[in-house]
Scaffold this motif. Structure first.
Motif, mmCIF file in Angstrom:
data_model
loop_
_atom_site.group_PDB
_atom_site.id
_atom_site.type_symbol
_atom_site.label_atom_id
_atom_site.label_comp_id
_atom_site.label_asym_id
_atom_site.label_seq_id
_atom_site.Cartn_x
_atom_site.Cartn_y
_atom_site.Cartn_z
ATOM 1 N N ASN A 129 0.823 -1.212 0.000
ATOM 2 C CA ASN A 129 0.000 0.000 0.000
ATOM 3 C C ASN A 129 0.856 1.260 0.000
ATOM 4 O O ASN A 129 0.506 2.266 -0.632
ATOM 5 C CB ASN A 129 -0.928 0.007 1.215
ATOM 6 C CG ASN A 129 -2.037 -1.022 1.111
ATOM 7 O OD1 ASN A 129 -2.340 -1.509 0.019
ATOM 8 N ND2 ASN A 129 -2.637 -1.375 2.234
ATOM 9 N N ASN A 132 2.017 1.773 -3.438
ATOM 10 C CA ASN A 132 0.887 2.242 -4.241
ATOM 11 C C ASN A 132 0.740 3.752 -4.111
ATOM 12 O O ASN A 132 0.511 4.465 -5.107
ATOM 13 C CB ASN A 132 -0.391 1.528 -3.781
ATOM 14 C CG ASN A 132 -1.505 1.624 -4.805
ATOM 15 O OD1 ASN A 132 -1.890 2.708 -5.201
ATOM 16 N ND2 ASN A 132 -2.034 0.474 -5.215
ATOM 17 N N LEU A 133 0.885 4.283 -2.897
ATOM 18 C CA LEU A 133 0.794 5.733 -2.698
ATOM 19 C C LEU A 133 1.987 6.460 -3.317
ATOM 20 O O LEU A 133 1.838 7.587 -3.805
ATOM 21 C CB LEU A 133 0.696 6.059 -1.204
ATOM 22 C CG LEU A 133 -0.662 5.817 -0.553
ATOM 23 C CD1 LEU A 133 -0.629 6.216 0.922
ATOM 24 C CD2 LEU A 133 -1.763 6.607 -1.269
ATOM 25 N N ARG A 136 0.944 6.559 -7.003
ATOM 26 C CA ARG A 136 -0.266 7.350 -7.274
ATOM 27 C C ARG A 136 -0.105 8.825 -6.892
ATOM 28 O O ARG A 136 -0.598 9.705 -7.598
ATOM 29 C CB ARG A 136 -1.455 6.784 -6.492
ATOM 30 C CG ARG A 136 -2.008 5.489 -7.014
ATOM 31 C CD ARG A 136 -3.171 5.016 -6.161
ATOM 32 N NE ARG A 136 -3.835 3.871 -6.770
ATOM 33 C CZ ARG A 136 -4.769 3.969 -7.702
ATOM 34 N NH1 ARG A 136 -5.153 5.168 -8.122
ATOM 35 N NH2 ARG A 136 -5.324 2.888 -8.213
ATOM 36 N N ALA A 159 -8.223 3.523 -6.471
ATOM 37 C CA ALA A 159 -7.444 2.939 -5.382
ATOM 38 C C ALA A 159 -8.339 2.078 -4.497
ATOM 39 O O ALA A 159 -9.534 2.345 -4.337
ATOM 40 C CB ALA A 159 -6.784 4.036 -4.551
ATOM 41 N N VAL A 163 -5.770 1.488 0.575
ATOM 42 C CA VAL A 163 -4.869 2.574 0.174
ATOM 43 C C VAL A 163 -5.444 3.917 0.610
ATOM 44 O O VAL A 163 -4.720 4.793 1.099
ATOM 45 C CB VAL A 163 -4.620 2.534 -1.342
ATOM 46 C CG1 VAL A 163 -3.882 3.790 -1.806
ATOM 47 C CG2 VAL A 163 -3.834 1.291 -1.721
ATOM 48 N N ARG A 164 -6.761 4.095 0.458
ATOM 49 C CA ARG A 164 -7.396 5.336 0.899
ATOM 50 C C ARG A 164 -7.281 5.510 2.417
ATOM 51 O O ARG A 164 -7.004 6.612 2.911
ATOM 52 C CB ARG A 164 -8.869 5.362 0.496
ATOM 53 C CG ARG A 164 -9.106 5.603 -0.981
ATOM 54 C CD ARG A 164 -10.595 5.720 -1.301
ATOM 55 N NE ARG A 164 -10.780 5.997 -2.714
ATOM 56 C CZ ARG A 164 -10.744 7.212 -3.244
ATOM 57 N NH1 ARG A 164 -10.533 8.254 -2.467
ATOM 58 N NH2 ARG A 164 -10.905 7.385 -4.541
#
Length: 656
Positions: A129, A132-133, A136, A159, A163-164
C-alpha cells in the motif's frame, strides 16, 4: 537523556503484560494524565522494578541488570545530553493539554513502524500500500486540478479502500497537532479522503478528541505545501521500513536518535513538518516548537544570562535542559508561548506561529499549471528542470532568443514553491555595470550625507527566506551573463553551492558590520538565471560558476502545442497554412544551425511567432513579425551577406 516506554521496560523485565508497568506508575504518579503516554526515567524504572519485585514478578538481580542497561544507553555529555541548570527557575505556565495528541501520534507512529491501523481493524500500513501511494501520489505531482482535493480525487481514482485509509491516516499524522485549523475542518479533511471508499469508515472518538486538542500552530506551509508535506510523509514511512529493528528501537528509546531518523529521511526539506515529526516521536523530550528561529530566540534569551552557563550548541538539548530546570520530568513541559515565559523572549507582534492560516490554502501551482498558462515545452522536460533545481538549488535557462526563458523562469519558480507566492519571488537583471556592491552589499549615501552599508537584493531575499524556512524563495537573475557574474557574486559564488548552505560553511562577507557573524545562505533560497547564448558581446561563464549551476538549453517549440495555440487564435485560418508557417520557420532555423559561424544557439525561438491578443488574421500578423522582428535579427547574423538575408525573408513570406 534516553527514556524508555512501558513496552520496552516490560520486555526488559520479562513481564507478561505492559499493564504491570503502567499499574506501578499510576500508583506512584497518580497526577500523570491518564491519556498521556509514559516516558520512563531511571527513577521510574526503579519504581516499576520495586513494585513488581514485591509481587514476585521480577528479582533484585533483574532490576540491577535493567538499570545497568538503562545507564549504559545514556549518551555521553559530549553527545548532547543536557547539563543540569542550577539556581531558581522562573515561573512558567505548563503544557497540560497535549495528552490526546501524544497518545494518538504514538499509535500512528507504531503503525508506521510495525503496521496496523487506527481507522479500521486490519493492517493497512503494508509495503504494497505504501508503494501504491508512492506511484499514485508522490510520483504524480502534476495532476491537473484547481485545488488539493480535486487533484487527490484523480490521484486516488481506482485505489483500494486500504490505500485510501492509509492515506487518511498519513494525513492524520500531518494535521493531528495543528492549532491553525478548526477541529471540524480537520475532521472534514479526513472524511473527504474516505468519501469515495466502497466501505464506511468512522473516525473514532479518541482521534476526534486529539483533533480537538491541538498543540501548536504550524505555519503556512502546512496549508500551502500540503502536497509536498504529505509526499514527504509517505516517503518517511517507506524509509522507516528500510531501518533495522535495532535502529528503530534506538529511535524509540533515544530522542536524539529519533531526530536523526527524521532528519535523514528522503524527500523535500519541509522543516516544520520534520520538526513536528520529531516532537510527536518523543513529546516528553522535545518541545512543540517547529520553527528553529523560535528555538534560537528562546535559547539565546536564557543562555547564558539566565541559566549561568553557555548553550551547548544543540537547540533541542538546551531546551530539554530548560525543561528539567523549570518543570522536571515526568511533569508537563513549560509553555514558551504563554505568559510569563513568552514575554521573556519575544513580543507578541513578532511571534512566528500563525494562529489561523486556513484562508491561505492557495490553489496549487504545478507543471500542469505552466502548460495551462501557455507553455509549449513538454511536461516531462519541465518536471526534469524542477527536480534538478530542487537538488542543485541553482539553475540557468539558456538558449536562443525567443525561447521563453524569462516567461518560463517565473512560472518554474511558482511550481517549485507549489503555489503563486509573489513575495517569495524576486527578479533582478544583470548589466555590464552590475557589481558586488549592487547585488550583495555595498556602501550607499544616506539621508544625512554619510555612507551606510546597505544589503543588496541577494542578501535581502536571503533574509526573507531565512525568516520563512518552509517556503522556497526564488531569486531570478535575468541576463545572467550580460554582466560579470563572478564579480557580482564575490564570495556568494561559494556560498550558493548546495553543499555550503550551513553555519559550518559560513564565510565572512567582503563588507561586514560590527560584531556580525559569518554568513551562509539559507537552504530554501533557490536561484534561476537566464542566459542568451546568441549575443556575442556577452561574457562567458567561468568553470567555477558552471560547477555550481545546472544548465538547461531551451529549444524553439514549434510543436503540436504551438500549432494548437495558433489554430485557437486564428480560427478562420486553414490548418495547412499554420503547418506551412511551422515548416518555413523550422527550415530557417535548420539553415541557421548549420551555418558554421552561427549554430543552434542562434535559432529564432517560438516567442517571435506566438501571437498576442491584438492579432486577428494569420498572414498579416506573420508578415509583420517577419518584417519587423525576424528580418532585423537575420541582418545581424548575416551582416556581411544581405543577399542571404533577403532570400531567407522571401522564403518565409512566399505566397502559399
Amino acid at each position: 537523556m534516553t527514556m524508555w516506554r512501558p513496552k520496552h521496560v516490560s520486555e526488559k523485565f520479562g513481564l507478561k503484560t505492559n499493564e504491570d508497568v503502567r499499574r506501578a506508575l499510576r500508583a506512584k504518579y497518580p497526577e500523570h494524565p491518564a491519556h498521556k503516554p509514559w516516558q520512563l526515567t531511571r527513577e521510574m524504572i526503579e519504581v516499576v522494578g520495586e513494585w513488581n519485585l514485591s509481587r514476585g514478578n521480577v528479582t533484585s538481580q533483574q532490576i540491577e541488570e535493567v538499570l545497568a542497561e538503562f545507564d549504559a544507553a545514556q549518551p555521553e555529555p559530549a553527545d548532547g545530553s543536557a547539563e543540569t541548570i542550577q539556581g531558581e527557575p522562573p515561573a512558567c505556565s505548563l503544557i497540560d493539554f497535549d495528552g490526546p495528541v501524544s497518545r494518538e501520534a504514538e499509535r500512528l507512529l507504531d503503525c508506521a513502524r510495525s503496521g496496523g491501523s487506527v481507522l479500521t481493524d486490519h493492517d493497512v500500513w503494508t509495503d504494497e500500500n505504501i508503494e501504491n501511494l508512492i506511484e499514485r501520489f508522490v510520483k504524480r505531482p502534476d495532476v491537473s486540478g484547481k485545488d488539493f482535493f480535486t487533484k487527490l480525487e484523480l490521484q486516488l481514482d481506482g485505489a483500494s479502500d486500504d490505500v485510501r485509509v492509509l492515506f487518511a491516516e498519513i494525513f492524520l499524522l500531518q494535521i493531528l497537532p495543528l492549532a491553525q485549523f478548526l477541529p471540524a475542518t480537520k475532521v472534514g479533511y479526513i472524511e473527504r479522503v474516505l468519501e469515495d471508499a466502497t466501505g464506511k469508515y468512522e473516525i473514532p472518538a479518541p482521534i476526534i478528541e486529539a483533533l480537538e486538542s491541538p498543540v501548536f500552530g504550524g505555519g503556512v506551509a502546512f496549508s500551502t505545501r500540503r502536497f509536498q508535506q504529505l509526499s514527504m510523509l509517505i516517503e518517511f514511512v517507506r524509509y522507516l521500513r528500510t531501518l533495522t529493528t535495532e535502529e528503530l528501537d534506538h529511535g524509540s528509546e533515544e530522542p536524539l536518535a529519533w531526530r536523526e531518523i527524521v532528519r535523514n529521511s528522503p524527500g523535500s526539506p519541509e522543516l516544520s513538518l520534520r520538526g513536528s515529526l520529531t516532537y510527536l516521536g518523543h513529546p516528553d523530550y522535545f518541545f512543540p516548537i517547529v520553527a528553529d528561529i523560535d528555538k534560537k530566540r528562546i535559547v539565546t534569551t536564557f543562555f547564558p544570562d539566565q541559566t549561568g552557563r553557555p548553550a551547548s550548541g544543540d537547540l533541542d538539548v538546551d531546551l530539554a535542559a530548560l525543561r528539567e530546570w523549570m518543570s522536571p520530568s515526568p511533569g508537563p513541559l513549560p509553555n514558551f508561548y504563554e505568559s510569563p515565559l513568552f514575554e521573556r523572549w519575544i513580543g507578541r507582534d513578532q511571534a512566528t506561529a500563525v494562529e489561523d492560516v486556513e484562508e491561505l490554502d492557495s490553489a496549487p501551482y504545478t507543471v500542469e499549471s505552466i502548460i495551462e498558462d501557455g507553455a509549449f515545452h513538454p511536461p516531462h522536460e519541465l518536471r526534469r528542470i524542477i527536480d534538478r533545481w530542487q537538488s542543485t538549488k541553482n539553475i540557468v535557462l539558456q538558449g536562443a532568443p525567443g525561447t521563453g526563458k524569462t516567461w518560463l523562469a517565473r512560472r518554474l519558480a511558482y511550481a517549485l514553491i507549489g503555489f503563486e507566492d509573489e513575495p517569495s519571488v524576486r527578479a533582478v537583471q544583470f548589466h555590464p555595470g552590475t557589481s558586488y556592491e549592487d547585488f550583495v552589499r555595498g556602501w550607499r549615501p544616506s539621508g544625512d550625507g554619510r555612507l551606510e552599508l546597505v544589503d543588496g537584493p541577494l542578501l535581502q531575499h536571503a533574509e526573507l527566506a531565512r525568516q520563512d524556512p518552509d517556503i522556497p524563495h526564488v531569486m531570478i537573475i535575468e541576463e545572467f551573463n550580460r554582466g560579470n557574474p563572478a564579480q557580482a557574486l564575490g564570495e556568494m559564488l561559494t556560498l550558493l553551492e548546495h553543499t555550503k548552505r550551513s553555519e559550518r560553511e559560513a564565510l565572512e562577507l567582503t563588507y561586514t558590520r560590527e560584531d556580525e557573524d559569518r554568513f551562509h545562505l539559507p537552504e530554501n533560497l533557490y536561484v534561476i538565471g537566464t542566459m542568451n547564448t546568441a549575443d556575442r558581446s556577452l561574457a562567458l561563464v567561468d568553470f567555477a560558476l558552471r560547477r555550481r549551476f545546472a544548465f538547461f538549453e531551451l529549444e524553439p517549440q514549434l510543436n503540436d502545442a504551438w500549432k494548437a495555440h495558433l489554430r485557437d487564435r486564428f480560427r478562420t485560418a486553414p490548418s495547412a497554412h499554420i503547418e506551412e508557417i511551422a515548416r518555413r520557420v523550422i527550415a530557417m532555423n535548420d539553415q541557421i544551425a548549420e551555418d558554421p559561424n552561427l549554430g543552434k544557439s542562434f535559432r529564432i525561438g517560438h516567442s517571435y511567432f506566438t501571437p498576442e491578443g491584438e492579432a486577428s488574421e494569420l498572414w498579416p500578423w506573420f508578415e509583420a513579425v517577419v518584417q519587423t522582428s525576424v528580418a532585423p535579427q537575420l541582418s545581424e547574423y548575416w551582416h556581411d551577406d544581405p543577399a542571404a538575408v533577403e532570400r531567407m525573408v522571401q522564403q518565409l513570406l512566399a505566397k502559399v
